[in-house]
Write a protein that holds these residues in place. Structure first.
Motif, PDB file in Angstrom:
ATOM      1  N   THR A 298     -23.947 -14.176  42.444  1.00 48.88           N
ATOM      2  CA  THR A 298     -24.537 -13.476  41.318  1.00 48.88           C
ATOM      3  C   THR A 298     -24.957 -14.464  40.232  1.00 48.88           C
ATOM      4  O   THR A 298     -24.236 -15.419  39.940  1.00 48.88           O
ATOM      5  CB  THR A 298     -23.537 -12.465  40.732  1.00 48.88           C
ATOM      6  OG1 THR A 298     -23.169 -11.540  41.750  1.00 48.88           O
ATOM      7  CG2 THR A 298     -24.141 -11.706  39.569  1.00 48.88           C
ATOM      8  N   GLY A 299     -26.125 -14.234  39.636  1.00 44.97           N
ATOM      9  CA  GLY A 299     -26.607 -15.048  38.527  1.00 44.97           C
ATOM     10  C   GLY A 299     -27.326 -14.187  37.510  1.00 44.97           C
ATOM     11  O   GLY A 299     -27.637 -13.015  37.772  1.00 44.97           O
ATOM     12  N   LEU A 300     -27.602 -14.753  36.357  1.00 46.99           N
ATOM     13  CA  LEU A 300     -28.333 -14.014  35.327  1.00 46.99           C
ATOM     14  C   LEU A 300     -29.785 -13.813  35.724  1.00 46.99           C
ATOM     15  O   LEU A 300     -30.422 -12.827  35.338  1.00 46.99           O
ATOM     16  CB  LEU A 300     -28.243 -14.745  33.982  1.00 46.99           C
ATOM     17  CG  LEU A 300     -26.829 -14.854  33.387  1.00 46.99           C
ATOM     18  CD1 LEU A 300     -26.871 -15.649  32.087  1.00 46.99           C
ATOM     19  CD2 LEU A 300     -26.245 -13.468  33.158  1.00 46.99           C
ATOM     20  N   PHE A 313     -28.324 -19.441  46.415  1.00 50.25           N
ATOM     21  CA  PHE A 313     -29.298 -18.607  45.715  1.00 50.25           C
ATOM     22  C   PHE A 313     -28.548 -17.683  44.777  1.00 50.25           C
ATOM     23  O   PHE A 313     -27.708 -16.887  45.212  1.00 50.25           O
ATOM     24  CB  PHE A 313     -30.155 -17.792  46.682  1.00 50.25           C
ATOM     25  CG  PHE A 313     -31.355 -17.171  46.013  1.00 50.25           C
ATOM     26  CD1 PHE A 313     -32.553 -17.861  45.922  1.00 50.25           C
ATOM     27  CD2 PHE A 313     -31.276 -15.902  45.451  1.00 50.25           C
ATOM     28  CE1 PHE A 313     -33.655 -17.311  45.286  1.00 50.25           C
ATOM     29  CE2 PHE A 313     -32.371 -15.340  44.814  1.00 50.25           C
ATOM     30  CZ  PHE A 313     -33.567 -16.047  44.725  1.00 50.25           C
ATOM     31  N   GLN A 314     -28.850 -17.833  43.491  1.00 53.97           N
ATOM     32  CA  GLN A 314     -28.267 -16.967  42.479  1.00 53.97           C
ATOM     33  C   GLN A 314     -29.157 -15.744  42.335  1.00 53.97           C
ATOM     34  O   GLN A 314     -30.324 -15.843  41.989  1.00 53.97           O
ATOM     35  CB  GLN A 314     -28.142 -17.719  41.156  1.00 53.97           C
ATOM     36  CG  GLN A 314     -27.198 -18.911  41.242  1.00 53.97           C
ATOM     37  CD  GLN A 314     -27.175 -19.748  39.975  1.00 53.97           C
ATOM     38  OE1 GLN A 314     -27.990 -19.546  39.073  1.00 53.97           O
ATOM     39  NE2 GLN A 314     -26.243 -20.693  39.903  1.00 53.97           N
ATOM     40  N   GLY A 318     -30.393  -7.051  39.020  1.00 55.75           N
ATOM     41  CA  GLY A 318     -31.546  -6.179  39.186  1.00 55.75           C
ATOM     42  C   GLY A 318     -32.282  -6.380  40.494  1.00 55.75           C
ATOM     43  O   GLY A 318     -33.048  -5.506  40.923  1.00 55.75           O
ATOM     44  N   SER A 319     -32.080  -7.530  41.125  1.00 58.33           N
ATOM     45  CA  SER A 319     -32.768  -7.822  42.388  1.00 58.33           C
ATOM     46  C   SER A 319     -31.956  -7.416  43.605  1.00 58.33           C
ATOM     47  O   SER A 319     -32.471  -7.419  44.726  1.00 58.33           O
ATOM     48  CB  SER A 319     -33.091  -9.323  42.484  1.00 58.33           C
ATOM     49  OG  SER A 319     -33.964  -9.719  41.438  1.00 58.33           O
ATOM     50  N   LEU A 320     -30.688  -7.097  43.395  1.00 58.68           N
ATOM     51  CA  LEU A 320     -29.821  -6.793  44.533  1.00 58.68           C
ATOM     52  C   LEU A 320     -30.344  -5.609  45.334  1.00 58.68           C
ATOM     53  O   LEU A 320     -30.339  -5.627  46.570  1.00 58.68           O
ATOM     54  CB  LEU A 320     -28.401  -6.514  44.037  1.00 58.68           C
ATOM     55  CG  LEU A 320     -27.354  -6.170  45.101  1.00 58.68           C
ATOM     56  CD1 LEU A 320     -27.227  -7.297  46.126  1.00 58.68           C
ATOM     57  CD2 LEU A 320     -26.003  -5.889  44.437  1.00 58.68           C
ATOM     58  N   GLY A 321     -30.838  -4.581  44.632  1.00 59.65           N
ATOM     59  CA  GLY A 321     -31.325  -3.393  45.328  1.00 59.65           C
ATOM     60  C   GLY A 321     -32.504  -3.660  46.236  1.00 59.65           C
ATOM     61  O   GLY A 321     -32.713  -2.945  47.228  1.00 59.65           O
TER      62      GLY A 321
END
Length: 361
Positions: A298-300, A313-314, A318-321
């Motif tokens: 996880t990253g900002l 890769f961070q 919001g991109s996880l979905g």
């Protein structure tokens, strides 16, 4: 496996001198089975003599409770004779395999035990000897088909659990534990991927006493109550699967350009399943091949840190979905809207030999 029952032509090694490791296994079993004489099966040509079977032998016992079953115990993954390895703490690989098979109708103590579990145990030992990777409690494997070809069964995976009746012990050659091989169905293996083998098996244990493998059973998760308990546990605790072994793994790009991650299509489904069960819980998920590794964390914001063999890769929340929608279809792609990452799926390369186990936290 070419097995030979122990008889006058094959001496039982526990009867000879210098068999401290073998004797330790015998002592564990004598405490459980008392005066019952084991049916011991030895190999015609052992691994140390250039043969294909790593296990020196397998003993089989009959047990009446909690239901009639055969109990198989291996000899050969620990150091059976003198101490040869440099690791004083462990005897050989530190474990022996066991397996419990529910008896078929008409089988009794006078029957001959089925041979196929011995072949399964030899195949598992062959992977350990060939790769040097030891199994641990909670590891699981896809058998790539039914675990037995002798009878129809929905059990296509195995999970390794501590044998519930054989306690770990210290031997003159080091520590030894007994890992039981347990056959599980597709739905049960998927649940272990999403949660953890220990947790899922704890839920299933009342329906699978002593982890006895019953080839004739259906998936225990066909029971809606058990399925609901397993799903709730996964949603509350996330997955213990920290890494996935993949056959295809490559990447290119970076330095301001879109990073392209290439992986096998059949392995993409597990990635899509596990990312939301790992990253939101503050855990990472790693893809591991024979040559490279790729770590999601996880990253900002979305950001790639690439090296020749290792990459990170961070991934922003919001991109996880987006990656949850990854399709396991060869030739398909999945791209993040900001252009930082695109995943391209190729036909997965076939594995040679037994696939390795998943890595758990």
């Amino acid at each position: 496996m070419q097995t030979l029952p122990v008889s006058s032509s094959i001496p039982l090694p526990g009867d000879a001198d210098g068999t401290a490791g073998w004797d330790a296994i015998n002592q564990a079993l004598s405490g459980l089975y008392g005066g019952q004489a084991a049916r011991h099966y030895g190999t015609a040509s052992s691994w140390t003599l250039g043969g294909e079977d790593p296990l020196d032998g397998i003993s089989v016992y009959w047990a009446a409770l909690p239901r009639p079953h055969w109990h198989y115990v291996s000899y050969g993954l620990s150091e059976l004779y003198g101490k040869d390895s440099d690791d004083a703490a462990l005897s050989g690989f530190g474990f022996e395999l066991t397996f419990r098979l529910a008896a078929m109708e008409g089988e009794d103590p006078a029957s001959a035990p089925p041979v196929w579990p011995m072949n399964l145990m030899q195949n598992l030992a062959r992977y350990v000897f060939g790769s040097g990777n030891a199994f641990q409690a909670g590891h699981s494997l896809n058998a790539n088909g039914p675990i037995s070809l002798d009878r129809p069964t929905c059990l296509r995976h195995v999970v390794f659990m501590p044998d519930p009746q054989l306690e770990p012990r210290d031997t003159p050659n080091g520590h030894l534990q007994f890992l039981q091989v347990v056959g599980v169905a597709d739905e049960e293996a998927d649940a272990m991927l999403r949660w953890s083998p220990d947790a899922v098996m704890h839920v299933l244990q009342p329906r699978m006493p002593l982890w006895i493998t019953d080839l004739g059973r259906a998936s225990l998760l066909d029971d809606p109550e058990l399925a609901a308990r397993v799903h709730a546990g996964s949603m509350a605790e996330g997955s213990s699967t920290g890494a996935l072994y993949v056959t295809t793994l490559d990447w290119s790009g970076g330095d301001g350009q879109t990073v392209e991650l290439v992986m096998g299509a059949t392995e993409a489904g597990n990635l899509a399943t596990l990312l939301p069960l790992r990253l939101p819980f503050g855990r990472t998920l790693e893809l591991v091949s024979s040559e490279r590794s790729w770590l999601f964390e996880t990253g900002l914001e979305n950001r790639a840190l690439l090296g020749p063999q290792h990459a990170r890769f961070q991934l922003s929340p919001g991109s996880l979905g987006i990656l949850e929608n990854l399709m396991d279809v060869a030739g398909s792609t999945c791209a993040l809207p900001d252009g930082t990452l695109v995943i391209r799926l190729k036909p997965a390369a076939g594995r040679s030999g037994q696939p390795p186990s998943l890595l758990r936290d």
